[in-house]
Each structure stands twice: as structure tokens, then as C-alpha cells.
Design a protein around this motif. Structure first.
Motif, mmCIF file in Angstrom:
data_model
loop_
_atom_site.group_PDB
_atom_site.id
_atom_site.type_symbol
_atom_site.label_atom_id
_atom_site.label_comp_id
_atom_site.label_asym_id
_atom_site.label_seq_id
_atom_site.Cartn_x
_atom_site.Cartn_y
_atom_site.Cartn_z
ATOM 1 N N ASN A 96 -1.807 -4.205 -9.806
ATOM 2 C CA ASN A 96 -0.465 -3.630 -9.908
ATOM 3 C C ASN A 96 -0.226 -2.479 -8.932
ATOM 4 O OD1 ASN A 96 0.353 -5.361 -12.041
ATOM 5 N ND2 ASN A 96 -0.824 -4.102 -13.476
ATOM 6 N N ASP A 97 -1.043 -2.413 -7.886
ATOM 7 C CA ASP A 97 -0.829 -1.373 -6.888
ATOM 8 C C ASP A 97 0.083 -1.897 -5.786
ATOM 9 O OD1 ASP A 97 -1.820 1.402 -5.904
ATOM 10 O OD2 ASP A 97 -1.922 0.109 -4.148
ATOM 11 N N ALA A 98 1.267 -1.307 -5.694
ATOM 12 C CA ALA A 98 2.275 -1.792 -4.752
ATOM 13 C C ALA A 98 1.826 -1.669 -3.306
ATOM 14 C CB ALA A 98 3.584 -1.040 -4.959
ATOM 15 N N LEU A 99 1.229 -0.525 -2.955
ATOM 16 C CA LEU A 99 0.857 -0.304 -1.559
ATOM 17 C C LEU A 99 -0.235 -1.267 -1.116
ATOM 18 C CD1 LEU A 99 0.924 3.584 -1.293
ATOM 19 C CD2 LEU A 99 2.580 1.947 -0.386
ATOM 20 N N TYR A 104 -1.606 -5.541 2.402
ATOM 21 C CA TYR A 104 -2.184 -6.884 2.500
ATOM 22 C C TYR A 104 -1.168 -7.831 3.128
ATOM 23 C CZ TYR A 104 -4.503 -11.252 1.057
ATOM 24 O OH TYR A 104 -5.103 -12.484 1.045
ATOM 25 N N ALA A 105 0.093 -7.671 2.762
ATOM 26 C CA ALA A 105 1.149 -8.488 3.372
ATOM 27 C C ALA A 105 1.184 -8.277 4.876
ATOM 28 C CB ALA A 105 2.503 -8.151 2.751
ATOM 29 N N HIS A 106 0.981 -7.039 5.317
ATOM 30 C CA HIS A 106 0.957 -6.768 6.757
ATOM 31 C C HIS A 106 -0.200 -7.490 7.435
ATOM 32 C CE1 HIS A 106 3.943 -3.452 7.729
ATOM 33 N NE2 HIS A 106 4.199 -3.798 6.483
ATOM 34 N N LEU A 107 -1.371 -7.492 6.801
ATOM 35 C CA LEU A 107 -2.488 -8.239 7.371
ATOM 36 C C LEU A 107 -2.141 -9.715 7.490
ATOM 37 C CD1 LEU A 107 -5.372 -8.754 8.341
ATOM 38 C CD2 LEU A 107 -6.098 -8.733 5.939
ATOM 39 N N LEU A 108 -1.464 -10.248 6.497
ATOM 40 C CA LEU A 108 -1.096 -11.664 6.538
ATOM 41 C C LEU A 108 -0.098 -11.947 7.667
ATOM 42 C CD1 LEU A 108 -0.839 -12.243 2.696
ATOM 43 C CD2 LEU A 108 -2.558 -13.234 4.223
ATOM 44 N N THR A 109 0.767 -10.974 7.993
ATOM 45 C CA THR A 109 1.651 -11.179 9.157
ATOM 46 C C THR A 109 0.829 -11.174 10.442
ATOM 47 O OG1 THR A 109 2.178 -8.832 9.563
ATOM 48 C CG2 THR A 109 3.545 -10.004 7.969
ATOM 49 N N ILE A 110 -0.184 -10.297 10.505
ATOM 50 C CA ILE A 110 -1.055 -10.230 11.681
ATOM 51 C C ILE A 110 -1.751 -11.572 11.895
ATOM 52 C CG2 ILE A 110 -3.190 -9.174 12.563
ATOM 53 C CD1 ILE A 110 -2.250 -6.575 11.100
ATOM 54 N N LEU A 111 -2.142 -12.216 10.791
ATOM 55 C CA LEU A 111 -2.838 -13.497 10.851
ATOM 56 C C LEU A 111 -1.878 -14.676 10.963
ATOM 57 C CD1 LEU A 111 -5.570 -12.802 8.136
ATOM 58 C CD2 LEU A 111 -5.801 -12.677 10.625
ATOM 59 N N ASN A 150 6.998 -9.221 -1.568
ATOM 60 C CA ASN A 150 7.933 -9.227 -2.695
ATOM 61 C C ASN A 150 7.274 -8.743 -3.977
ATOM 62 O OD1 ASN A 150 10.594 -10.167 -1.777
ATOM 63 N ND2 ASN A 150 9.514 -12.011 -1.162
ATOM 64 N N LEU A 151 6.012 -9.137 -4.183
ATOM 65 C CA LEU A 151 5.282 -8.645 -5.347
ATOM 66 C C LEU A 151 5.148 -7.124 -5.279
ATOM 67 C CD1 LEU A 151 2.380 -11.272 -5.662
ATOM 68 C CD2 LEU A 151 4.349 -11.007 -7.186
ATOM 69 N N GLY A 152 4.795 -6.616 -4.109
ATOM 70 C CA GLY A 152 4.640 -5.176 -3.946
ATOM 71 C C GLY A 152 5.938 -4.423 -4.152
ATOM 72 N N LEU A 153 7.030 -4.934 -3.584
ATOM 73 C CA LEU A 153 8.322 -4.274 -3.727
ATOM 74 C C LEU A 153 8.743 -4.214 -5.188
ATOM 75 C CD1 LEU A 153 10.793 -3.033 -2.251
ATOM 76 C CD2 LEU A 153 11.796 -5.326 -2.279
ATOM 77 N N ASN A 154 8.522 -5.289 -5.914
ATOM 78 C CA ASN A 154 8.913 -5.335 -7.326
ATOM 79 C C ASN A 154 8.112 -4.348 -8.169
ATOM 80 O OD1 ASN A 154 10.860 -7.298 -6.883
ATOM 81 N ND2 ASN A 154 9.448 -8.990 -7.249
ATOM 82 N N LEU A 155 6.896 -4.015 -7.736
ATOM 83 C CA LEU A 155 6.067 -3.081 -8.493
ATOM 84 C C LEU A 155 6.543 -1.643 -8.368
ATOM 85 C CD1 LEU A 155 2.538 -4.552 -7.657
ATOM 86 C CD2 LEU A 155 3.528 -4.344 -9.957
ATOM 87 N N LYS A 199 9.915 3.650 -4.122
ATOM 88 C CA LYS A 199 9.040 4.486 -3.284
ATOM 89 C C LYS A 199 9.367 4.241 -1.819
ATOM 90 C CE LYS A 199 4.792 5.382 -4.358
ATOM 91 N NZ LYS A 199 3.332 5.312 -4.625
ATOM 92 N N GLN A 200 9.561 5.322 -1.059
ATOM 93 C CA GLN A 200 10.013 5.180 0.321
ATOM 94 C C GLN A 200 9.012 4.427 1.188
ATOM 95 O OE1 GLN A 200 10.567 8.738 2.866
ATOM 96 N NE2 GLN A 200 12.649 8.016 3.167
ATOM 97 N N LEU A 201 7.713 4.693 1.025
ATOM 98 C CA LEU A 201 6.720 3.999 1.836
ATOM 99 C C LEU A 201 6.698 2.511 1.507
ATOM 100 C CD1 LEU A 201 4.508 3.984 3.944
ATOM 101 C CD2 LEU A 201 2.881 4.717 2.181
#
Length: 289
Positions: free
Chosen positions: A86-89, A94-101, A112-117, A121-123
Motif C-alpha cells: 500500500n505504499d504509493a511511492l 516501479y511504474a517508472h522502471l516499467l516505462t524504462i523497460l 494508477n494503483l499508486g495514484l489511488n493510494l 500527495k504532490q510527489l
């Protein structure tokens, strides 16, 4: 101070590891200085508590954005999420790593899972909009960031997030306004860039940014290598772009991990130095026409 108050607590040690990593992320110190300190505190944190979700999260971010070790980063993100799903960050990074890959569907799912959590939060908001950008959804990124901007028009992160999609979609008037709100240059320097923009256009404004940077930096008008590589690319000065990319690689600038991700960089797909750098980083190489 936290490590002194409770030297057996793993999380502050992990926090120190992240701080040292940030010094190289933002090009304040070279990796040769930061990496030994990051490693020292990470090893301490994981020894104190092998099941610290924060320690594994920091291990993941360091693996990806400092060591450019995509496999290790993925392993550590998965461990961290198993310990604390349940940690949004953690989900957003992890989503960023998946974009890199180049796994955009999985990246958007995690984002989307992170945003919903933690949607306020601005970050979290910034990282989510960046996922939209890195997956090539420029207009979606603009729409999202503009919505966030309504609550804080001078937000550094939100305006920074808008710069690239505005420019890539030709919204140069909005691009220069976002730049004006975001940049920490003197009022005189900003006025000079704006004057050139309105008189001669966006390319001349970028040239003025470089002129002021050469004249006043590092005290004023600072631009990192990561920013310079994008702006030289706007000017289609490809050799200078590559000079800054290679410098950003040595510094482990935050932007360097995304070289194979952003569709805007496809204009370099036939450039030998660009392809060599991607291969060196073990990133996907774009197909040539």
C-alpha cells in the motif's frame, strides 16, 4: 539525528542512503562520491532489518537510477511491494522502471494503483503525470498536470512536468509560461528570455537560455546536463545533445534512465553515439527506418 536517537532502527539509515543518492540524481555531487555513502547506509539498513520495505525501496531506486541495473531494481521493487503493498511511492517509482523497460501497459497499471493510494500527495501526482509523459501520452499528461496546477499554479514539480509535453505538442506559449513559473533564475534573466521569445520565437528563446547560462552560471541561470540535452535536441544540435547525454550518464542524472522511453528521442535513432549509449546502458534500441 534519527540514526543517533535510535541506531537500531533501519528506516533512517535507508533514508540517509536515499539522501546520498539524491545528490547524484540532481547532479550536485559525482557518483564516485555518493555511491560509497549510499552503499554504506543501505548495507546498514538491510543488516538491521532485512524486511524493511523502505530499505528495499531505496535499494530499488538506487539500482535503477544510480547503477542502471534494471533487473536488480525490479527484484527490489517487488520485494518492497510484497512487504508493503500500500505504499504509493513504491508503486509509482516501479511504474517508472516499467516505462524504462518499455512495458507501458504494466507501467500505467502500477501508476494508477499508486495514484489511488495517495491521490493528493504532490510527489505522487508528479510521478503519475510523468508516467503518462514517458509512455507517450503527452496530451493526457497535459490534461492531468493542468488539473493539478489549479490548486497551486506555482508548483515547481507540476510546471516542470508540463514543460516537455507542452513543447512536444507545439504549445510554445504555454511552455514558456510554465518555464517562467518553474525556473529559479533572476527576474532580469527571465525577462530577457521572455523578451526574446515574444520577439523571435521559441528556438531563439532556448538560444538565449544557453547564452545566459554561459554568462552567469552556476550562480544564476543554471541548467543541468539533463536539461541541456533536451534543449539542444529542441535545437537539433545533435552532437551537443550527445555531449550532454554522455555527461548526464556519467553523473547518473535522473533523466538518463529514460533515453529509450521518450518517443521524442526517436529523432536520434540513427545517431551512432546515441545507439552506443543505449547499448552501454542495456536499454532497448529503436528500430531504424
Amino acid at each position: 539525528l534519527a540514526t543517533e536517537l535510535d541506531p537500531e532502527w533501519a528506516d533512517p539509515a535507508a533514508g540517509l542512503a536515499m539522501v546520498w543518492d539524491m545528490f547524484s540524481f540532481f547532479e550536485a555531487l559525482p557518483k564516485s562520491t555518493t555511491l560509497p555513502m549510499t552503499t554504506k547506509y543501505l548495507e546498514r539498513a538491510l543488516k538491521l532489518d532485512p524486511n524493511s520495505a523502505i530499505a528495499h525501496f531505496v535499494n530499488a531506486t538506487s539500482a535503477v537510477w544510480t547503477k542502471l541495473d534494471w533487473e536488480k531494481g525490479q527484484e527490489e521493487f517487488i520485494i518492497s511491494l510484497e512487504l508493503n503493498p500500500n505504499d504509493a511511492l513504491t508503486r509509482l517509482y516501479y511504474a517508472h522502471l516499467l516505462t524504462i523497460l518499455r512495458r507501458p501497459d504494466e507501467a500505467l497499471h502500477q501508476a494508477n494503483l499508486g495514484l489511488n493510494l495517495d491521490p493528493d500527495k504532490q510527489l505522487v501526482q508528479f510521478l503519475y503525470g510523468e508516467v503518462l509523459k514517458w509512455t507517450g501520452n503527452y496530451q493526457a499528461a497535459i490534461d492531468y498536470f493542468e488539473g493539478v496546477l489549479q490548486s497551486d499554479v506555482n508548483s515547481f514539480m507540476t510546471n516542470d512536468g508540463l514543460l516537455f509535453p507542452y513543447y512536444a505538442t507545439g504549445n510554445y506559449e504555454k511552455w514558456i509560461r510554465a518555464w517562467e513559473r518553474k525556473v529559479k533564475w533572476s527576474n532580469e534573466a527571465k525577462a530577457s528570455v521572455l523578451s526574446v521569445f515574444h520577439a523571435k520565437g521559441h528556438l531563439a528563446a532556448i538560444e538565449e537560455m544557453f547564452r545566459l547560462n554561459e554568462k552567469y552560471a552556476p550562480g544564476d541561470c543554471y541548467m543541468s546536463a539533463g536539461i541541456k540535452m533536451d534543449r539542444y535536441l529542441h535545437l537539433k544540435e545533435y552532437e551537443k545533445t550527445m555531449d550532454q547525454m554522455e555527461r548526464a550518464y556519467e553523473m547518473r542524472s535522473l533523466r538518463i534512465a529514460y533515453l529509450a522511453t521518450n518517443p521524442y528521442y526517436n529523432q536520434l535513432k540513427d545517431h551512432t553515439r546515441y545507439i552506443e549509449l543505449l547499448k552501454k546502458m542495456k536499454l532497448p534500441v529503436p528500430k531504424s527506418d
